[in-house]
Design a protein around this motif. Structure first.
Motif, PDB file in Angstrom:
ATOM      1  N   GLY A 183       0.798  -1.212   0.000  1.00  0.00           N
ATOM      2  CA  GLY A 183       0.000   0.000   0.000  1.00  0.00           C
ATOM      3  C   GLY A 183       0.837   1.271   0.000  1.00  0.00           C
ATOM      4  O   GLY A 183       2.012   1.270   0.358  1.00  0.00           O
ATOM      5  N   VAL A 184       0.191   2.357  -0.433  1.00  0.00           N
ATOM      6  CA  VAL A 184       0.809   3.681  -0.444  1.00  0.00           C
ATOM      7  C   VAL A 184       0.183   4.498   0.676  1.00  0.00           C
ATOM      8  O   VAL A 184      -1.035   4.529   0.833  1.00  0.00           O
ATOM      9  N   SER A 185       1.026   5.141   1.479  1.00  0.00           N
ATOM     10  CA  SER A 185       0.519   5.940   2.595  1.00  0.00           C
ATOM     11  C   SER A 185       1.516   7.039   2.913  1.00  0.00           C
ATOM     12  O   SER A 185       2.510   7.215   2.203  1.00  0.00           O
ATOM     13  N   THR A 186       1.258   7.769   3.986  1.00  0.00           N
ATOM     14  CA  THR A 186       2.193   8.822   4.396  1.00  0.00           C
ATOM     15  C   THR A 186       3.528   8.243   4.848  1.00  0.00           C
ATOM     16  O   THR A 186       4.521   8.958   4.929  1.00  0.00           O
ATOM     17  N   ARG A 187       3.558   6.924   5.150  1.00  0.00           N
ATOM     18  CA  ARG A 187       4.784   6.278   5.614  1.00  0.00           C
ATOM     19  C   ARG A 187       5.380   5.307   4.595  1.00  0.00           C
ATOM     20  O   ARG A 187       6.468   4.780   4.816  1.00  0.00           O
ATOM     21  N   HIS A 188       4.645   5.023   3.526  1.00  0.00           N
ATOM     22  CA  HIS A 188       5.068   3.987   2.593  1.00  0.00           C
ATOM     23  C   HIS A 188       5.023   4.490   1.153  1.00  0.00           C
ATOM     24  O   HIS A 188       4.040   5.113   0.733  1.00  0.00           O
ATOM     25  N   ASN A 189       6.079   4.204   0.412  1.00  0.00           N
ATOM     26  CA  ASN A 189       6.114   4.402  -1.028  1.00  0.00           C
ATOM     27  C   ASN A 189       6.655   3.103  -1.621  1.00  0.00           C
ATOM     28  O   ASN A 189       7.583   2.512  -1.071  1.00  0.00           O
ATOM     29  N   ARG A 238      12.255   7.671   5.849  1.00  0.00           N
ATOM     30  CA  ARG A 238      11.581   7.921   7.132  1.00  0.00           C
ATOM     31  C   ARG A 238      12.444   8.756   8.066  1.00  0.00           C
ATOM     32  O   ARG A 238      11.935   9.643   8.768  1.00  0.00           O
ATOM     33  N   LEU A 239      13.736   8.487   8.082  1.00  0.00           N
ATOM     34  CA  LEU A 239      14.608   9.292   8.936  1.00  0.00           C
ATOM     35  C   LEU A 239      14.605  10.740   8.475  1.00  0.00           C
ATOM     36  O   LEU A 239      14.564  11.673   9.313  1.00  0.00           O
ATOM     37  N   LEU A 240      14.631  10.980   7.180  1.00  0.00           N
ATOM     38  CA  LEU A 240      14.573  12.354   6.676  1.00  0.00           C
ATOM     39  C   LEU A 240      13.258  13.025   7.046  1.00  0.00           C
ATOM     40  O   LEU A 240      13.233  14.223   7.361  1.00  0.00           O
ATOM     41  N   MET A 241      12.160  12.280   7.014  1.00  0.00           N
ATOM     42  CA  MET A 241      10.881  12.846   7.459  1.00  0.00           C
ATOM     43  C   MET A 241      11.006  13.407   8.873  1.00  0.00           C
ATOM     44  O   MET A 241      10.568  14.535   9.152  1.00  0.00           O
ATOM     45  N   ILE A 272      12.935   2.728  17.010  1.00  0.00           N
ATOM     46  CA  ILE A 272      11.722   3.526  16.827  1.00  0.00           C
ATOM     47  C   ILE A 272      12.024   4.963  17.245  1.00  0.00           C
ATOM     48  O   ILE A 272      12.544   5.201  18.331  1.00  0.00           O
ATOM     49  N   ILE A 273      11.697   5.905  16.364  1.00  0.00           N
ATOM     50  CA  ILE A 273      11.813   7.334  16.688  1.00  0.00           C
ATOM     51  C   ILE A 273      10.548   8.021  16.188  1.00  0.00           C
ATOM     52  O   ILE A 273      10.136   7.806  15.045  1.00  0.00           O
ATOM     53  N   GLY A 274       9.940   8.829  17.041  1.00  0.00           N
ATOM     54  CA  GLY A 274       8.733   9.535  16.625  1.00  0.00           C
ATOM     55  C   GLY A 274       7.613   8.611  16.213  1.00  0.00           C
ATOM     56  O   GLY A 274       6.784   8.960  15.370  1.00  0.00           O
ATOM     57  N   GLY A 275       7.568   7.411  16.817  1.00  0.00           N
ATOM     58  CA  GLY A 275       6.518   6.453  16.468  1.00  0.00           C
ATOM     59  C   GLY A 275       6.729   5.750  15.155  1.00  0.00           C
ATOM     60  O   GLY A 275       5.850   5.008  14.698  1.00  0.00           O
ATOM     61  N   LEU A 276       7.878   5.952  14.522  1.00  0.00           N
ATOM     62  CA  LEU A 276       8.188   5.335  13.234  1.00  0.00           C
ATOM     63  C   LEU A 276       9.285   4.298  13.391  1.00  0.00           C
ATOM     64  O   LEU A 276      10.295   4.549  14.060  1.00  0.00           O
ATOM     65  N   GLU A 277       9.107   3.147  12.753  1.00  0.00           N
ATOM     66  CA  GLU A 277      10.186   2.171  12.669  1.00  0.00           C
ATOM     67  C   GLU A 277      11.239   2.715  11.714  1.00  0.00           C
ATOM     68  O   GLU A 277      10.963   2.993  10.547  1.00  0.00           O
ATOM     69  N   ILE A 278      12.452   2.897  12.208  1.00  0.00           N
ATOM     70  CA  ILE A 278      13.532   3.474  11.417  1.00  0.00           C
ATOM     71  C   ILE A 278      14.528   2.412  10.958  1.00  0.00           C
ATOM     72  O   ILE A 278      15.020   2.460   9.833  1.00  0.00           O
ATOM     73  N   ALA A 279      14.833   1.428  11.823  1.00  0.00           N
ATOM     74  CA  ALA A 279      15.865   0.461  11.469  1.00  0.00           C
ATOM     75  C   ALA A 279      15.677  -0.842  12.233  1.00  0.00           C
ATOM     76  O   ALA A 279      15.736  -0.846  13.461  1.00  0.00           O
ATOM     77  N   PRO A 280      15.465  -1.965  11.524  1.00  0.00           N
ATOM     78  CA  PRO A 280      15.574  -3.272  12.167  1.00  0.00           C
ATOM     79  C   PRO A 280      17.038  -3.691  12.242  1.00  0.00           C
ATOM     80  O   PRO A 280      17.814  -3.444  11.320  1.00  0.00           O
ATOM     81  N   ILE A 281      17.412  -4.310  13.352  1.00  0.00           N
ATOM     82  CA  ILE A 281      18.810  -4.667  13.635  1.00  0.00           C
ATOM     83  C   ILE A 281      18.833  -6.107  14.112  1.00  0.00           C
ATOM     84  O   ILE A 281      18.036  -6.499  14.973  1.00  0.00           O
ATOM     85  N   TYR A 282      19.770  -6.905  13.565  1.00  0.00           N
ATOM     86  CA  TYR A 282      19.786  -8.336  13.865  1.00  0.00           C
ATOM     87  C   TYR A 282      21.135  -8.813  14.364  1.00  0.00           C
ATOM     88  O   TYR A 282      22.182  -8.304  13.938  1.00  0.00           O
TER      89      TYR A 282
END
Length: 473
Positions: A231-237, A448-451, A384-394
């Motif tokens: 899907g396309v949204s304010t968080r996804h392209n 997302r980080l730039l947002m 998570i920053i500002g309620g946004l997932e920024i980076a998964p780390i394994y």
């Protein structure tokens, strides 16, 4: 056909002239000649004198035309210029009596005519979707849009410098892949005619970067474009920029520390300071990032202890809790998927200050090692920053037998209807059988980080040409 010139030899930018002559007194003449070029943004004519504002990438400057200097033909050529035209101009740099730095024009050259009416220069473009569809006009009239372009460039430069200082190699892996692996996502599919095979636009470069670890490259990263048919949204392209990096002989604790330093470096490169404003809160990225478990995050947000339900393997209890919290779940979902969904719907958006949520269920994290202390979880953390997932780390899974089991679990989920489940990659399993060192890795969503750093609420503000629904008719 209009005979536009092939080139125009300018000797100055507008920014150069402002730096050199911006402090002149009103009415001053410099005797300095200049040749500049740019786009006409406004025009004004007052009989024997006329004015135009010329803009190049470095700024704006007034063009000042006098009949006494240009004569009839030259004046007609100047007043015939339209808003939006690309023009070269030469003359003397002066400061008008009103204190406006100007070029007293001696000659103008039409380099390209604007054949469409320009939007109102003073009010910009109010239709948001129009801005995205005709980004070139948005860039001309909206300084904030140009700032987003400059911010991305600054971020990319900072990323490359950060990794160069730490001995990482920048690499490139395939965009077209025979299998869509490396992330839980639905891919785009295309067909290669010569080979008569289907190929997929990558959803992530992860499995190829891990092959490089197997090949003896101990620190690698890729600043890449990835694609997800979602899907396309304010968080996804559907098309987005991601940074992925992998380092041998470390675990996710080491990688979290690396990501923490990297995010600070990007923030300083973009905004000049580690302090940013997120959702009205002042967030200091220089402060240590918090680390909490998924269970702790859910309990803080809801007051409910999901760890107790998880330890009891109480599926009915988890489903009842999800219903109580208004979280919609699928009847076919396993326990881990239910817990992850509860976290995403109730807790993720509450984490404004930088927070590593440590530990994700195996069902949603098929490429990470088992967690050392939480049964059924993996050493997968999300920043998570500002309620946004920024980076998964394994802590990266490097046991080929366990990786095969995880792939089989994902295949069962796919057979049950989960179109985003990871597919089994036999070639990657063969590579793992040659031994991959223990490693930490991450993927960081640059858009997302730039947002967050620019204080915008839509990913379309930081993606130059976002994916849009076609216009009807």
């Amino acid at each position: 056909m209009t005979d536009y010139p092939y080139r125009y030899e300018r000797d100055s930018t507008i920014g150069d002239l402002r730096d050199r002559f911006g402090e002149l007194e009103a009415g001053a003449e410099t005797g300095a000649a200049a040749r500049i070029a740019g786009r006409i943004m406004t025009t004004r004519s007052h009989g024997k004198v006329a004015f135009a504002d010329l803009m190049d990438a470095s700024g704006r400057m007034q063009l000042f035309a006098q009949h006494a200097v240009l004569g009839d033909a030259g004046m007609d050529a100047f007043t015939g210029l339209g808003v939006g035209d690309i023009v070269g101009a030469s003359g003397e740099v002066v400061m008008t009596r009103r204190g406006e730095l100007s070029l007293k024009v001696e000659q103008t050259t039409l380099l390209a005519e604007c054949l469409r009416p320009m939007p109102d220069n003073w009010h910009g473009i109010s239709d948001v979707e129009f801005r995205y569809r005709q980004r070139y006009l948005d860039l001309l009239l909206n300084g904030e849009s140009r700032l987003a372009v400059e911010a991305r460039s600054a971020a990319n430069t900072a990323i490359r410098a950060f990794f160069a200082d730490r001995g990482f190699l920048e690499v490139e892996t395939p965009l077209l892949q025979p299998l869509a692996g490396g992330a839980v996502a639905r891919p785009f599919v295309t067909h290669h005619n010569a080979l008569d095979i289907d190929l997929y636009l990558r959803v992530a470069p992860e499995l190829y970067l891990k092959r490089l670890l197997i090949g003896g490259l101990e620190r690698v990263y890729e600043l890449n474009r990835s694609f997800r048919n979602e899907g396309v949204s304010t968080r996804h392209n559907p098309e987005f920029t991601m940074l992925e990096a992998y380092e041998a002989f470390v675990d996710y604790d080491d990688t979290m520390a690396l990501v923490e330093d990297l995010v600070r470096a990007i923030a300083v490169a973009v905004g000049g300071s580690p302090v940013v404003e997120i959702a009205g809160d002042r967030v200091d990225l220089a402060a240590p990032f918090q680390r909490i478990t998924m269970f702790e995050a859910i309990e803080r947000a809801t007051g409910r202890d999901t760890s107790a339900l998880w330890n009891e393997e109480n599926e009915d209890g988890l489903r009842a809790l999800a219903a109580e919290l208004g979280v919609r779940i699928d009847e076919a979902w396993p326990l881990g998927k239910i817990v992850a969904e509860i976290f995403e719907e109730t807790a993720e958006k509450t984490l404004v200050s930088p927070t590593f949520v440590t530990g994700f269920p195996k069902e949603v994290s098929p490429l990470a090692k088992d967690h050392r202390s939480i049964r059924g979880f993996t050493e997968h953390a999300d920043l998570i920053i500002g309620g946004l997932e920024i980076a998964p780390i394994y802590s990266e899974l490097n046991d080929p037998a366990e990786q095969r089991r995880r792939f089989e679990q994902q295949a069962a989920a796919r057979a049950a209807g989960d179109e985003e489940a990871t597919v089994r990659d036999e070639d990657f399993l063969e590579a793992l059988a040659h031994a991959m060192p223990p490693a930490g890795g991450f993927g960081l969503g640059i858009d997302r980080l730039l947002m967050l750093l620019l204080g915008v609420t839509s990913i379309r503000e930081v993606v130059l040409f976002p994916t849009l629904r076609p216009l009807e008719g």
